[in-house]
Design an enzyme around this catalytic site. Structure first.
Site, PDB file in Angstrom:
ATOM      1  CG  HIS A   1      -2.158   2.235   2.657  1.00 19.89           C
ATOM      2  ND1 HIS A   1      -1.606   3.172   3.499  1.00 19.89           N
ATOM      3  CD2 HIS A   1      -3.070   2.894   1.900  1.00 19.89           C
ATOM      4  CE1 HIS A   1      -2.169   4.344   3.273  1.00 19.89           C
ATOM      5  NE2 HIS A   1      -3.056   4.207   2.306  1.00 19.89           N
TER       6      HIS A   1
ATOM      7  CB  CYS B   1      -0.794   6.254   0.518  1.00 18.27           C
ATOM      8  SG  CYS B   1      -2.439   6.842   0.063  1.00 18.27           S
TER       9      CYS B   1
ATOM     10  CB  SER C   1      -0.303  14.373   1.050  1.00 18.36           C
ATOM     11  OG  SER C   1      -1.324  14.943   0.259  1.00 18.36           O
TER      12      SER C   1
ATOM     13  CD  GLU D   1       0.721   1.036   5.410  1.00 17.86           C
ATOM     14  OE1 GLU D   1      -0.082   1.992   5.474  1.00 17.86           O
ATOM     15  OE2 GLU D   1       1.337   0.752   4.364  1.00 17.86           O
TER      16      GLU D   1
ATOM     17  NE  ARG E   1      -3.531  15.559  -1.767  1.00 21.00           N
ATOM     18  CZ  ARG E   1      -4.652  16.075  -1.272  1.00 21.00           C
ATOM     19  NH1 ARG E   1      -5.353  16.958  -1.938  1.00 21.00           N
ATOM     20  NH2 ARG E   1      -5.078  15.695  -0.083  1.00 21.00           N
TER      21      ARG E   1
ATOM     22  CB  ILE F   1      -7.192   3.647   1.587  1.00 23.59           C
ATOM     23  CG1 ILE F   1      -7.306   2.187   2.011  1.00 23.59           C
ATOM     24  CG2 ILE F   1      -8.220   4.525   2.309  1.00 23.59           C
ATOM     25  CD1 ILE F   1      -6.956   1.939   3.465  1.00 23.59           C
ATOM     26  NE  ARG F   2      -9.843  10.453   0.426  1.00 22.16           N
ATOM     27  CZ  ARG F   2      -9.606  11.515   1.177  1.00 22.16           C
ATOM     28  NH1 ARG F   2      -9.599  11.416   2.478  1.00 22.16           N
ATOM     29  NH2 ARG F   2      -9.387  12.686   0.632  1.00 22.16           N
TER      30      ARG F   2
END
Length: 195
Positions: A172, A78, A48, A174, A107, A135-136
Site C-alpha cells: 500500500h 494489494c 478482493s 498510499e 491472496r 497488510i494481509r
C-alpha cells in the site's frame, strides 16, 4: 490529468489524496459511466472477493476489461493487484478477475492482519527505496512472458510488476507520505501521451 480511483470498497481515499498532492484531479469511480474520460485508473486495496462481486453487480467488469485492453493505464495495489491477475490462488470460486496481467498471485500470502509490516523497497527506476506497507498482502508467485518485475523483497519475493499499461504492487504505497510510486504510475500515464 484525470485519474480515476475505483471507489466501491477499500482504501480509495488515500489514493485520491496522493494523486491530488501530486497536482492532478482524482475522480471517485463507483459506476461504469464514471470511467469515461479517465487518463488512468487506480484499483485500491480492500477485500478482493467483495470488490469483484461489487464490480460484477455494478456492471463494471466488462467495461474495465475493455478499457485495459484499449490501453488505459491501470495501477492495482494489494486487492487491486489480485483483481488484475490472470491466476489467483487461495480465492473463492465465485471471485472474478480482470485477467489483465499474466501473473499468479496468492491472496493473504504474508499472513493475517497481525503480521502486517512496513519496509523500504526498490521500485522500478526510482532512485531510492520507497515506503511499502504490507497488510494481509498478496504475493506474486509466477510472472509470465512480457511481465516486468519492478519490485522485490530482499529474499526475492516479487511484490511489484508491470505489463504494458498495467502496474501492480502487493503493498500500500498510499498509506505513507511517499508519493513516488504514484508518480511512477503518472509517468506511465504521460507516456501514453496524456499531459
Amino acid at each position: 490529468m484525470i485519474i480515476g480511483v475505483l471507489s466501491v470498497q477499500g482504501g480509495f481515499v488515500e489514493h485520491m489524496r496522493s494523486i491530488e498532492r501530486l497536482g492532478h484531479e482524482a475522480r471517485a469511480v463507483r459506476r461504469a459511466e464514471q470511467l469515461e474520460g479517465l487518463d488512468g485508473l487506480i484499483m485500491p486495496g480492500g477485500e478482493s472477493t467483495t470488490m469483484s462481486k461489487l464490480l460484477e453487480l455494478g456492471g463494471m467488469l466488462e467495461p474495465l476489461r475493455e478499457l485495459i485492453a484499449d490501453g488505459l493505464p491501470v495501477f492495482g495495489t494489494c486487492a487491486g493487484l489480485i483483481l488484475l491477475a490472470d491466476r489467483v490462488l487461495d480465492t473463492r470460486s465465485d471471485a472474478h478477475s480482470l485477467h489483465a496481467m499474466d501473473i499468479t498471485v496468492r491472496r493473504n500470502a504474508f499472513g493475517r492482519q497481525v503480521d502486517s509490516f512496513e519496509t523500504q523497497l526498490p521500485f522500478g527506476d526510482i532512485d531510492t527505496p520507497v515506503e511499502a506497507v504490507f497488510i494481509r498482502a498478496p504475493k506474486v508467485e509466477e510472472v509470465g512472458d512480457g511481465v516486468e518485475v519492478v519490485s522485490t523483497l530482499p529474499d526475492g519475493t516479487v511484490v511489484g510488476v508491470r505489463q504494458g499499461n498495467v502496474l501492480g504492487c502487493s503493498f500500500h504505497p498510499e498509506l505513507s507520505e511517499d508519493d513516488r510510486v504514484h508518480e511512477y504510475f503518472l509517468r506511465m500515464v504521460k507516456q501514453r501521451g496524456v499531459e
